[in-house]
Design a protein around this motif. Structure first.
Motif, PDB file in Angstrom:
ATOM      1  N   ILE A  94       0.832  -1.203   0.000  1.00  0.00           N
ATOM      2  CA  ILE A  94       0.000   0.000   0.000  1.00  0.00           C
ATOM      3  C   ILE A  94       0.865   1.252   0.000  1.00  0.00           C
ATOM      4  CG2 ILE A  94      -0.316   0.307   2.483  1.00  0.00           C
ATOM      5  CD1 ILE A  94      -3.027   0.599  -0.218  1.00  0.00           C
ATOM      6  N   GLY A  95       2.125   1.120   0.398  1.00  0.00           N
ATOM      7  CA  GLY A  95       3.042   2.257   0.363  1.00  0.00           C
ATOM      8  C   GLY A  95       3.186   2.852  -1.021  1.00  0.00           C
ATOM      9  N   PHE A  96       3.041   2.022  -2.064  1.00  0.00           N
ATOM     10  CA  PHE A  96       3.139   2.538  -3.431  1.00  0.00           C
ATOM     11  C   PHE A  96       1.997   3.487  -3.765  1.00  0.00           C
ATOM     12  CE2 PHE A  96       6.063  -1.027  -4.020  1.00  0.00           C
ATOM     13  CZ  PHE A  96       7.078  -0.374  -4.691  1.00  0.00           C
ATOM     14  N   ALA A  97       0.891   3.386  -3.047  1.00  0.00           N
ATOM     15  CA  ALA A  97      -0.229   4.290  -3.286  1.00  0.00           C
ATOM     16  C   ALA A  97       0.132   5.725  -2.928  1.00  0.00           C
ATOM     17  CB  ALA A  97      -1.458   3.843  -2.495  1.00  0.00           C
ATOM     18  N   ALA A  98       1.152   5.906  -2.091  1.00  0.00           N
ATOM     19  CA  ALA A  98       1.595   7.252  -1.722  1.00  0.00           C
ATOM     20  C   ALA A  98       2.458   7.876  -2.805  1.00  0.00           C
ATOM     21  CB  ALA A  98       2.375   7.202  -0.413  1.00  0.00           C
ATOM     22  N   GLY A  99       2.830   7.105  -3.807  1.00  0.00           N
ATOM     23  CA  GLY A  99       3.706   7.605  -4.861  1.00  0.00           C
ATOM     24  C   GLY A  99       2.949   8.358  -5.930  1.00  0.00           C
ATOM     25  N   THR A 100       2.318   9.432  -5.543  1.00  0.00           N
ATOM     26  CA  THR A 100       1.553  10.238  -6.503  1.00  0.00           C
ATOM     27  C   THR A 100       1.976  11.696  -6.428  1.00  0.00           C
ATOM     28  OG1 THR A 100      -0.226  10.642  -4.918  1.00  0.00           O
ATOM     29  CG2 THR A 100      -0.471   8.725  -6.345  1.00  0.00           C
ATOM     30  N   THR A 101       1.687  12.403  -7.501  1.00  0.00           N
ATOM     31  CA  THR A 101       1.922  13.841  -7.547  1.00  0.00           C
ATOM     32  C   THR A 101       0.581  14.525  -7.332  1.00  0.00           C
ATOM     33  OG1 THR A 101       3.675  13.496  -9.174  1.00  0.00           O
ATOM     34  CG2 THR A 101       2.812  15.727  -8.963  1.00  0.00           C
ATOM     35  N   ALA A 102       0.481  15.345  -6.331  1.00  0.00           N
ATOM     36  CA  ALA A 102      -0.777  16.032  -6.034  1.00  0.00           C
ATOM     37  C   ALA A 102      -1.099  17.049  -7.124  1.00  0.00           C
ATOM     38  CB  ALA A 102      -0.687  16.720  -4.680  1.00  0.00           C
ATOM     39  N   LEU A 107      -2.746   7.217 -12.475  1.00  0.00           N
ATOM     40  CA  LEU A 107      -3.027   5.945 -13.137  1.00  0.00           C
ATOM     41  C   LEU A 107      -2.069   4.834 -12.693  1.00  0.00           C
ATOM     42  CD1 LEU A 107      -3.606   7.312 -16.754  1.00  0.00           C
ATOM     43  CD2 LEU A 107      -5.345   6.584 -15.110  1.00  0.00           C
ATOM     44  N   LEU A 108      -0.802   5.161 -12.529  1.00  0.00           N
ATOM     45  CA  LEU A 108       0.222   4.152 -12.271  1.00  0.00           C
ATOM     46  C   LEU A 108       0.320   3.714 -10.809  1.00  0.00           C
ATOM     47  CD1 LEU A 108       2.397   2.513 -13.738  1.00  0.00           C
ATOM     48  CD2 LEU A 108       3.991   4.396 -13.342  1.00  0.00           C
ATOM     49  N   ALA A 109       0.182   4.628  -9.865  1.00  0.00           N
ATOM     50  CA  ALA A 109       0.353   4.286  -8.449  1.00  0.00           C
ATOM     51  C   ALA A 109      -0.615   3.203  -7.978  1.00  0.00           C
ATOM     52  CB  ALA A 109       0.244   5.533  -7.571  1.00  0.00           C
ATOM     53  N   PRO A 110      -1.910   3.279  -8.299  1.00  0.00           N
ATOM     54  CA  PRO A 110      -2.805   2.201  -7.848  1.00  0.00           C
ATOM     55  C   PRO A 110      -2.470   0.851  -8.494  1.00  0.00           C
ATOM     56  CG  PRO A 110      -4.075   4.095  -8.596  1.00  0.00           C
ATOM     57  CD  PRO A 110      -2.649   4.367  -8.930  1.00  0.00           C
ATOM     58  N   VAL A 111      -2.028   0.883  -9.741  1.00  0.00           N
ATOM     59  CA  VAL A 111      -1.662  -0.360 -10.429  1.00  0.00           C
ATOM     60  C   VAL A 111      -0.457  -1.001  -9.752  1.00  0.00           C
ATOM     61  CG1 VAL A 111      -0.799  -1.303 -12.612  1.00  0.00           C
ATOM     62  CG2 VAL A 111      -2.646   0.382 -12.632  1.00  0.00           C
ATOM     63  N   VAL A 112       0.562  -0.203  -9.475  1.00  0.00           N
ATOM     64  CA  VAL A 112       1.769  -0.723  -8.816  1.00  0.00           C
ATOM     65  C   VAL A 112       1.442  -1.182  -7.396  1.00  0.00           C
ATOM     66  CG1 VAL A 112       4.093  -0.146  -8.010  1.00  0.00           C
ATOM     67  CG2 VAL A 112       3.330   0.641 -10.244  1.00  0.00           C
ATOM     68  N   ALA A 113       0.618  -0.432  -6.680  1.00  0.00           N
ATOM     69  CA  ALA A 113       0.244  -0.821  -5.310  1.00  0.00           C
ATOM     70  C   ALA A 113      -0.501  -2.155  -5.317  1.00  0.00           C
ATOM     71  CB  ALA A 113      -0.609   0.266  -4.656  1.00  0.00           C
ATOM     72  N   SER A 114      -1.469  -2.333  -6.231  1.00  0.00           N
ATOM     73  CA  SER A 114      -2.194  -3.600  -6.248  1.00  0.00           C
ATOM     74  C   SER A 114      -1.302  -4.747  -6.699  1.00  0.00           C
ATOM     75  CB  SER A 114      -3.485  -3.547  -7.051  1.00  0.00           C
ATOM     76  OG  SER A 114      -3.362  -2.841  -8.212  1.00  0.00           O
ATOM     77  N   TRP A 115      -0.368  -4.482  -7.618  1.00  0.00           N
ATOM     78  CA  TRP A 115       0.585  -5.522  -8.023  1.00  0.00           C
ATOM     79  C   TRP A 115       1.421  -5.965  -6.820  1.00  0.00           C
ATOM     80  CZ3 TRP A 115       5.960  -5.097  -7.837  1.00  0.00           C
ATOM     81  CH2 TRP A 115       6.658  -6.191  -8.358  1.00  0.00           C
ATOM     82  N   ALA A 116       1.947  -4.995  -6.061  1.00  0.00           N
ATOM     83  CA  ALA A 116       2.778  -5.324  -4.902  1.00  0.00           C
ATOM     84  C   ALA A 116       1.969  -6.050  -3.830  1.00  0.00           C
ATOM     85  CB  ALA A 116       3.403  -4.050  -4.331  1.00  0.00           C
ATOM     86  N   LEU A 117       0.735  -5.628  -3.614  1.00  0.00           N
ATOM     87  CA  LEU A 117      -0.117  -6.287  -2.618  1.00  0.00           C
ATOM     88  C   LEU A 117      -0.458  -7.717  -3.039  1.00  0.00           C
ATOM     89  CD1 LEU A 117      -2.460  -3.323  -1.705  1.00  0.00           C
ATOM     90  CD2 LEU A 117      -0.974  -4.555  -0.112  1.00  0.00           C
TER      91      LEU A 117
END
Length: 128
Positions: free
Chosen positions: A60-68, A105-115
């Motif tokens: 879930i840490g990857f979900a924080a990898g976003t640009t506001a 688009l990418l952060a949720p994909v990477v987070a779910s892949w890692a999870l």
């Protein structure tokens, strides 16, 4: 109460992003966005895994990898403080806008892949 305000604030910030600006961000904006997901998300993932010891849920840490979305306004703010940066505002704003879209688009994909990879994302079963 503040949790209720966040979606409305985010919607207002997002509506201020012109998609034509995102297109002009080009490859530099895409690389910036991917870098944010990998670096910021990766460091947050490591923090969840090794410092907070969240185990299979660390992805879930990857979900924080976003640009506001408000990052699009940063180049103009910097140029207001130091006019020497004025020539860079248009390209930097376009790159930030592109990074916002790429990370959204990418952060949720990477987070779910890692999870999924760690077994931290289990399918939910419908309640009968």
């Amino acid at each position: 109460m503040p949790a209720i305000v966040i979606p409305f604030m985010s919607f207002a910030v997002g509506t201020g992003i012109d998609l034509r600006t995102v297109v002009t961000g080009g490859l530099a904006g895409i690389v910036l966005g991917a870098g944010v997901v990998v670096i910021t998300g990766g460091l947050t993932y490591l923090g969840y895994r090794y410092v907070l010891r969240r185990g299979a849920k660390s992805g879930i840490g990857f979900a924080a990898g976003t640009t506001a979305g408000n990052a699009v306004a940063v180049p103009a703010s910097v140029a207001a403080a130091d006019p020497r940066f004025e020539p860079l505002v248009a390209s930097a704003s376009a790159q930030a806008a592109t990074a916002v879209l790429v990370t959204a688009l990418l952060a949720p994909v990477v987070a779910s892949w890692a999870l999924r990879r760690a077994g931290g994302l289990q399918p939910t079963h419908a309640v009968a």
